[in-house]
Design a protein around this motif. Sequence first.
Motif, PDB file in Angstrom:
ATOM      1  N   PRO A 171       0.799  -1.230   0.000  1.00 23.77           N
ATOM      2  CA  PRO A 171       0.000   0.000   0.000  1.00 23.77           C
ATOM      3  C   PRO A 171       0.831   1.278   0.000  1.00 23.77           C
ATOM      4  CG  PRO A 171      -0.920  -1.589   1.529  1.00 23.77           C
ATOM      5  CD  PRO A 171       0.399  -2.143   1.071  1.00 23.77           C
ATOM      6  N   ILE A 172       1.968   1.287   0.700  1.00 26.69           N
ATOM      7  CA  ILE A 172       2.791   2.497   0.756  1.00 26.69           C
ATOM      8  C   ILE A 172       3.295   2.863  -0.636  1.00 26.69           C
ATOM      9  CG2 ILE A 172       5.021   3.409   1.529  1.00 26.69           C
ATOM     10  CD1 ILE A 172       4.536   2.008   4.196  1.00 26.69           C
ATOM     11  N   TRP A 198      12.849   8.568   7.154  1.00 28.45           N
ATOM     12  CA  TRP A 198      12.663   7.977   5.831  1.00 28.45           C
ATOM     13  C   TRP A 198      11.177   7.756   5.554  1.00 28.45           C
ATOM     14  CZ3 TRP A 198      10.367   3.299   4.598  1.00 28.45           C
ATOM     15  CH2 TRP A 198      10.456   2.912   3.264  1.00 28.45           C
ATOM     16  N   PHE A 199      10.473   7.208   6.530  1.00 30.68           N
ATOM     17  CA  PHE A 199       9.046   6.915   6.360  1.00 30.68           C
ATOM     18  C   PHE A 199       8.244   8.192   6.127  1.00 30.68           C
ATOM     19  CE2 PHE A 199       4.785   6.260   8.175  1.00 30.68           C
ATOM     20  CZ  PHE A 199       4.362   5.202   7.382  1.00 30.68           C
ATOM     21  N   PRO A 216      19.847   9.036   0.957  1.00 34.58           N
ATOM     22  CA  PRO A 216      20.759   9.225   2.099  1.00 34.58           C
ATOM     23  C   PRO A 216      20.282   8.553   3.390  1.00 34.58           C
ATOM     24  CG  PRO A 216      20.533  11.269   0.896  1.00 34.58           C
ATOM     25  CD  PRO A 216      19.524  10.322   0.306  1.00 34.58           C
ATOM     26  N   PHE A 217      18.971   8.495   3.604  1.00 35.41           N
ATOM     27  CA  PHE A 217      18.458   7.814   4.801  1.00 35.41           C
ATOM     28  C   PHE A 217      18.808   6.327   4.762  1.00 35.41           C
ATOM     29  CE2 PHE A 217      15.318  11.349   4.259  1.00 35.41           C
ATOM     30  CZ  PHE A 217      15.650  12.050   5.409  1.00 35.41           C
ATOM     31  N   VAL A 218      18.645   5.709   3.600  1.00 31.27           N
ATOM     32  CA  VAL A 218      18.949   4.292   3.453  1.00 31.27           C
ATOM     33  C   VAL A 218      20.448   4.038   3.621  1.00 31.27           C
ATOM     34  CG1 VAL A 218      18.918   2.347   1.836  1.00 31.27           C
ATOM     35  CG2 VAL A 218      16.950   3.890   1.970  1.00 31.27           C
ATOM     36  N   VAL A 219      21.263   4.878   3.004  1.00 32.80           N
ATOM     37  CA  VAL A 219      22.723   4.723   3.107  1.00 32.80           C
ATOM     38  C   VAL A 219      23.173   4.877   4.559  1.00 32.80           C
ATOM     39  CG1 VAL A 219      24.957   5.665   2.420  1.00 32.80           C
ATOM     40  CG2 VAL A 219      23.101   5.510   0.740  1.00 32.80           C
TER      41      VAL A 219
END
Length: 295
Positions: free
Chosen positions: A25-26, A283-284, A244-247
Motif C-alpha cells: 500500500p505504501i 525515511w518513512f 541518504p536515509f537508506v545509506v
Amino acid sequence: MNIIHLVRLCRPHQYIKNFFVFAGPIFYDVREYDLLLKDFLAFIAFSAISSAVYIINDMIDVDADRLHPKKCKRPIASGEISVRSALILAILLITSAFALGVSISLWAFVFLALYMVINLGYSIRWKHIPVIDVFLISSGFMLRILIGTVGLGIQPTSWILLCGFMLTLFLGFAKRRAELLALENNNDVNPASIRRVLDDYSPEMIEQLTAISAACTIICYSLYTVSPETVARHHTTNLIYTVPFVVYGIFRYLFLLHRGTGGNDTARDMLQDPHLLVTGLLWFVVIIGLISWPM
C-alpha cells in the motif's frame, strides 16, 4: 506462569519486522483506506504466525538454549513456561493467523502457510546449511512483502522484491557476523549452545557477503527511486532524496555490528538505537510525503 511470561514468549518486539507487509500500500496507493485495513489484518496475522514460530523454535532448541548465556533466560528454557502451555499457545496463534489469512484472500493464507513450513524446516534442519540458512531468513521477509502485495491484489514491482531481497540478505549475514563476533569475544560460551552452521563460516567470508549485500541494497534502492516505472507511478522524481536515509541506516547498522552492540537482533537494534530509529522514521515520513503530495 503469568501474562508477562506469555508476552515475552511471543517476542512482540519482533513485530517491527512485520511492517514489511505495508510495502504494498505504501508504494501503491497509501490513500486507499480499504486496502490499508486489509493490510493491517495481514500485519496481525503475520505477527501471530511469527510468534507461533518463535515458540516452536524455542521448544525445539530448549536444551541448547539452557546452555546459552542469554537464551537461557527465555521463558521455556528458564522453566517459567512449560512446553505443554507453550504448545497450546502456539496452536491458538496458528489457528488465529490462518483464520485471518483466509478472511483476507487465498494468497494470504498460502503465504502464511509457506512461512510456517519454511520456518519449521529451518528450525529442524535447514538452519545448519551455510548460505541457505540466510536465504531462508530472507524468504520470511519476502513472504511479508508478498502478503502485503499479491495477498491484497496488488502486483508487486520487481524493484520492491529486489530491494527487499537484498536488504534482508544483508540483515541475515550481519546476524551471522554478530554471532561470530560474540563467539570470538566470549570464551565462556558453551560450544553446544552455538549454531553449528557457524563452523562453516569464516569472518572473512561473512565480511564479504555482508559487504556485497549491503552494496546491492543501496544500488537497488537508488535505481528504484529514479526508474521510469517509479516516476510514472508516483509522479515525482524526488524519491532520490530518500537515498541518504537508506545509506546512513545501513552504515549505522554496520557500525553497531563491528562495535559488537548490534546485528544479533534487528528488531531490538531498531528500537534501541536512536540513530536507526530516527533515520527510519524520517525515511518513512519523507517517502509518505513525497508519494502523497508529489512535486
